[in-house]
Design a protein around this motif. Structure first.
Motif, PDB file in Angstrom:
ATOM      1  N   THR A 181       0.746  -1.278   0.131  1.00  0.00           N
ATOM      2  CA  THR A 181       0.095  -0.089  -0.055  1.00  0.00           C
ATOM      3  C   THR A 181       1.065   1.295   0.092  1.00  0.00           C
ATOM      4  O   THR A 181       1.617   1.572   0.839  1.00  0.00           O
ATOM      5  N   PHE A 182       0.586   2.095  -0.796  1.00  0.00           N
ATOM      6  CA  PHE A 182       1.292   3.371  -1.067  1.00  0.00           C
ATOM      7  C   PHE A 182       0.409   4.324  -1.320  1.00  0.00           C
ATOM      8  O   PHE A 182      -0.706   4.227  -1.835  1.00  0.00           O
ATOM      9  N   PRO A 183       0.591   5.758  -1.038  1.00  0.00           N
ATOM     10  CA  PRO A 183      -0.433   6.815  -1.175  1.00  0.00           C
ATOM     11  C   PRO A 183      -0.351   7.315  -2.842  1.00  0.00           C
ATOM     12  O   PRO A 183       0.402   6.648  -3.503  1.00  0.00           O
ATOM     13  N   PRO A 184      -1.603   7.772  -2.957  1.00  0.00           N
ATOM     14  CA  PRO A 184      -1.843   8.055  -4.291  1.00  0.00           C
ATOM     15  C   PRO A 184      -0.859   9.181  -4.775  1.00  0.00           C
ATOM     16  O   PRO A 184      -0.095   9.755  -3.754  1.00  0.00           O
ATOM     17  N   SER A 190       5.437  13.111  -4.171  1.00  0.00           N
ATOM     18  CA  SER A 190       4.903  11.800  -4.064  1.00  0.00           C
ATOM     19  C   SER A 190       5.931  10.932  -3.505  1.00  0.00           C
ATOM     20  O   SER A 190       6.939  11.129  -3.391  1.00  0.00           O
ATOM     21  N   ILE A 191       5.167   9.694  -2.932  1.00  0.00           N
ATOM     22  CA  ILE A 191       6.074   9.037  -2.345  1.00  0.00           C
ATOM     23  C   ILE A 191       5.837   7.429  -2.862  1.00  0.00           C
ATOM     24  O   ILE A 191       4.706   6.806  -2.861  1.00  0.00           O
ATOM     25  N   SER A 217       7.359  14.612   1.281  1.00  0.00           N
ATOM     26  CA  SER A 217       6.123  14.968   2.087  1.00  0.00           C
ATOM     27  C   SER A 217       5.197  15.504   0.750  1.00  0.00           C
ATOM     28  O   SER A 217       5.544  16.252   0.153  1.00  0.00           O
ATOM     29  N   GLY A 218       3.987  14.982   0.679  1.00  0.00           N
ATOM     30  CA  GLY A 218       3.005  15.519   0.172  1.00  0.00           C
ATOM     31  C   GLY A 218       1.639  15.438   0.426  1.00  0.00           C
ATOM     32  O   GLY A 218       1.431  14.406   1.440  1.00  0.00           O
ATOM     33  N   SER A 219       0.589  15.858  -0.033  1.00  0.00           N
ATOM     34  CA  SER A 219      -0.755  15.904   0.254  1.00  0.00           C
ATOM     35  C   SER A 219      -1.598  15.316  -0.720  1.00  0.00           C
ATOM     36  O   SER A 219      -1.389  15.729  -2.164  1.00  0.00           O
ATOM     37  N   SER A 220      -2.540  14.731  -0.576  1.00  0.00           N
ATOM     38  CA  SER A 220      -3.471  13.782  -1.407  1.00  0.00           C
ATOM     39  C   SER A 220      -4.643  14.731  -1.918  1.00  0.00           C
ATOM     40  O   SER A 220      -5.309  14.730  -2.883  1.00  0.00           O
ATOM     41  N   ASP A 240       4.485  11.374   4.866  1.00  0.00           N
ATOM     42  CA  ASP A 240       5.981  11.545   4.485  1.00  0.00           C
ATOM     43  C   ASP A 240       6.400  10.471   4.313  1.00  0.00           C
ATOM     44  O   ASP A 240       5.931   9.012   4.591  1.00  0.00           O
ATOM     45  N   ASP A 241       7.878  10.269   4.326  1.00  0.00           N
ATOM     46  CA  ASP A 241       8.708   8.983   4.172  1.00  0.00           C
ATOM     47  C   ASP A 241       9.744   8.574   5.148  1.00  0.00           C
ATOM     48  O   ASP A 241      10.484   7.873   4.745  1.00  0.00           O
ATOM     49  N   VAL A 242       9.577   9.349   6.366  1.00  0.00           N
ATOM     50  CA  VAL A 242      10.300   8.508   7.465  1.00  0.00           C
ATOM     51  C   VAL A 242       9.442   7.144   7.817  1.00  0.00           C
ATOM     52  O   VAL A 242       8.345   6.914   7.476  1.00  0.00           O
ATOM     53  N   SER A 243      10.345   6.255   8.512  1.00  0.00           N
ATOM     54  CA  SER A 243       9.589   5.022   8.976  1.00  0.00           C
ATOM     55  C   SER A 243      10.241   4.346   9.848  1.00  0.00           C
ATOM     56  O   SER A 243      11.346   4.968  10.551  1.00  0.00           O
ATOM     57  N   ASP A 244       9.999   3.146  10.302  1.00  0.00           N
ATOM     58  CA  ASP A 244      10.619   2.448  11.363  1.00  0.00           C
ATOM     59  C   ASP A 244      10.215   0.789  11.006  1.00  0.00           C
ATOM     60  O   ASP A 244       9.220   0.642  10.446  1.00  0.00           O
ATOM     61  N   GLY A 245      11.187  -0.096  11.821  1.00  0.00           N
ATOM     62  CA  GLY A 245      10.610  -1.429  11.779  1.00  0.00           C
ATOM     63  C   GLY A 245      11.764  -2.229  11.942  1.00  0.00           C
ATOM     64  O   GLY A 245      12.990  -1.906  12.531  1.00  0.00           O
TER      65      GLY A 245
END
Length: 701
Positions: A181-184, A190-191, A217-220, A240-245
């Motif tokens: 799943t990725f943003p539109p 875009s990401i 970072s961006g808005s849909s 936005d495209d910060v993350s963790d895991g």
């Protein structure tokens, strides 16, 4: 006996950047990053990184580097594993002890971003659970299947060395895994990726390099006035495209013996086995560290170290049970917590444990201007030959035959410093004195920085304070119970190399205030998310079906998994509490007018009742070593100026500008020309992010 295998650092730290080039994360507190080759291997003998931008002016990414250590009777402090080494592993299913050659390591990493699917951030609300009516981000998305699409979930990726032990990589990018799943499409950026991983070999050691996103970072949302930002932390439609895991690994062993018996070379079933590493790790991808050599008053290591000491028996000589022995065995950890206490006869080392705490505020003068707030720097002469913080004076412990007047003078100076520190329960007071009956002057309590919640009334916490462990160490120092290891010519305190990595990496991240914070929020200080000291408790995740808030899961008819700390953390579960987009909070966390009229209220409304009280407001900085405010700017030659670090206003309009301008900001670096008596700033903002811009050899002279 088989060895215990652990990944270090236990929590790694990567950072976003909009360049294809990258460097390795610093592994010492306040250290510079490590130069590396394009495959992620370090460059031996090279000076640390001083060029944080590429030739085009884009910010390089910071990679988190992971290693595997073995702990056994021969090396109880741990050693890094090497390809080709003879090792023993325990096969869990059969209980068999297998011996053989380490042929490879299979690394698996799973990055995700859950910000848009989580609850709204409202200061300390939610730290210990959310009310049933707590607001969700993007609450207008009510279909539970569609809410799953609010998670940026690229799926897990695995890598190992290729034949010949050559590096290999994998990307957390769109199209690389099923059930992603990725943003539109987003505006302005875009990401389509959260980063990548690379398995590499340094000398004979198998290592992993984790790279994060590009800072996008961006808005849909579409239409007139879009995109726009309306709050510092919760902006619907934004990603936005910060993350963790989680970071896990499996040892690939070419087996030669089983339970001490040599195997038949033709027995294919045992020629090669894969055994999971006992202690996995975690990785957090944050935004750039613009002043890498400046250390926060409270670092993320200070927070996790404090939690590890008091909750997980990390140092039983400092905090434990009498007779206070190092590495004392702990049976029932729950019962130990009930009875453990501070060792009043613990003597900290001054230069390793005390001075790193009390010297940090001195360096804040290079990223902020004290004068508009306080009329001067209360830590002036911290490193000079005078003032309360002169190390040549405050580092001398009481000794036999000491002049009584000198002894008392030093005691008073140490006591004054400790008196100025904000204590537990004093988070909502500006001054160090808690009673108006006290005839002594009321100095501002330290640290003089914003706390976890100087904004709203529920759970008010206006000002930052040190951790329990930091305060304990400084109390021992104030009482004269400390050691000057330089005078005694003592070796450094023992610290296994793996632990040094754990602590050194986190020493370069922000440990407060958490509103919501820098790389992570207050969730990082909750003992429920750990399985042991520094080790995050991993949940059994379902790729493509990561958990949602309980209110979403409960309404889904059992089709959605609910987030539950009792089961451990999933990908994205640390950064989901942070601001979205990260640039909005980062931009606004500059200064804060804090209402100090009453201790327990951040907001008062006297006009509604005609209350004649006169509100008192104190302007306070957030975390200037993490987000610089005012800096010395290098102009060339010996020319400098002093001014604002960021051109953006601390408004929602400025937040939107920061979404695209974050990569244009300069890096604050140590000035190699600032020698004693030179009257030059020790730290200078260099827009190119390159120490060579100072016109010398990068500080090697």
């Amino acid at each position: 006996m088989t060895a215990i295998y652990k990944i270090h650092p236990a929590i790694g730290l990567a950072r976003v950047g909009n360049s294809s080039e990258f460097y390795l994360a610093p592994e010492k507190t306040g250290g510079l990053p490590i130069e590396c080759n394009p495959d992620g291997t370090a460059k031996p003998g090279q000076p640390p990184v001083t060029a944080f931008k590429d030739k085009a002016g884009a910010i390089k990414r910071q990679a988190a580097r992971f290693r595997i250590f073995a702990y056994d009777d021969k090396t109880p402090a741990g050693r890094e594993l090497q390809i080709g080494e003879q090792i023993k592993v325990l096969r869990q299913k059969s209980g068999q002890v297998m011996a053989g050659t380490l042929a490879d390591v299979v690394w698996t990493v799973y990055l995700a971003n859950k910000k848009a699917s989580w609850y709204e951030f409202h200061e300390t609300s939610g730290e210990h659970g959310y009310a049933p009516d707590a607001a969700l981000r993007n609450r207008d998305v009510t279909d539970y299947g569609l809410r799953q699409n609010l998670i940026i979930d690229p799926g897990p990726q695995s890598v190992a060395l290729t034949p010949g032990n050559a590096p290999s990589g994998a990307k957390f990018a769109l199209g690389q895994n099923p059930n992603q799943t990725f943003p539109p499409p987003l505006v302005p950026n875009s990401i389509t990726t959260l980063g990548e991983i690379v398995a590499t070999k340094q000398d004979q050691c198998a290592r992993l390099v984790v790279l994060g996103g590009n800072g996008n970072s961006g808005s849909s949302k579409q239409g007139v006035g879009e995109p726009h930002i309306q709050t510092f932390a919760n902006n619907d439609g934004w990603f936005d495209d910060v993350s963790d895991g989680p970071v896990t690994a499996a040892l690939v062993v070419n087996v030669t013996e089983i339970d001490g018996r040599k195997i038949d070379p033709g027995d294919v079933a045992f020629q090669s086995v894969s055994v999971p590493v006992n202690s996995p790790a975690w990785v957090i991808v944050g935004y750039p560290r613009y002043a890498p050599q400046l250390v926060d008053v409270v670092t993320l290591d200070d927070v996790v170290y404090d939690l590890s000491v008091r909750e997980f028996a990390f140092d039983t000589y400092m905090f434990g049970l009498p007779p206070f022995e190092r590495n004392a065995p702990v049976g029932n950890l729950h019962m130990w917590r009930e009875e453990a206490r501070w060792n009043t006869n613990y003597y900290p080392y001054f230069w390793q444990e005390v001075w790193p705490i009390i010297s940090r505020p001195y360096y804040y003068q290079f990223v902020m201007d004290f004068d508009p707030l306080t009329g001067g720097d209360p830590h002036e002469n911290a490193r000079g030959s005078s003032g309360n913080m002169d190390p040549n004076y405050v580092s001398i412990p009481p000794y036999e035959g000491e002049n009584p007047v000198e002894r008392e003078t030093r005691r008073q100076r140490r006591s004054f410093v400790y008196h100025m520190l904000r204590k537990p329960g004093g988070e909502n007071r500006l001054t160090a004195t808690t009673s108006t009956l006290d005839p002594d002057p009321h100095p501002y309590a330290m640290p003089y920085l914003c706390g976890d919640n100087p904004l709203s009334n529920p759970g008010a916490s206006k000002f930052l304070r040190l951790t329990e462990t930091q305060l304990y160490i400084l109390r021992q120092w104030a009482d004269g119970k400390f050691i000057n290891e330089k005078l005694e010519d003592l070796p450094p305190l023992p610290s296994p190399p793996g632990v040094q990595l754990d602590r050194g990496v986190l020493g370069n991240a922000l440990g407060g205030a958490f509103c919501p914070g820098g790389e992570c929020c207050w969730i990082i200080r909750n003992p429920a998310i750990y399985e042991s000291a520094y080790r995050i408790h991993h949940a059994a995740y379902t790729a493509g079906g990561l958990s949602q808030p309980a209110v979403v899961a409960n309404a889904s008819g059992g089709n959605v998994v609910a987030a539950d700390l009792g089961f451990g953390l999933e990908p994205g579960d640390i950064t989901k509490y942070d601001a979205v987009p990260w640039q909005s909070d980062f931009n606004e966390c500059s200064t804060q007018p804090i209402d100090i009229t009453y201790d327990d209220w951040c907001e008062i409304y006297p006009d509604s009742t005609g209350d004649p009280v006169k509100p008192i407001v104190q302007l306070t900085y957030w975390w200037p070593a993490h987000r610089p405010m005012d800096v010395t700017i290098f102009l060339g030659g010996t020319n400098y100026s002093f001014g604002p670090w960021s051109p953006t206003a601390q408004t929602h309009v400025g937040d939107l500008q920061m979404v695209t301008q974050w990569s244009q900001l300069g890096f604050v670096l140590r000035n190699p020309q600032a020698t004693p008596g030179s009257n030059l700033a020790e730290f200078v903002n260099v827009l190119s992010g390159n120490m060579n811009a100072f016109g010398n050899d990068g500080g090697k002279k």
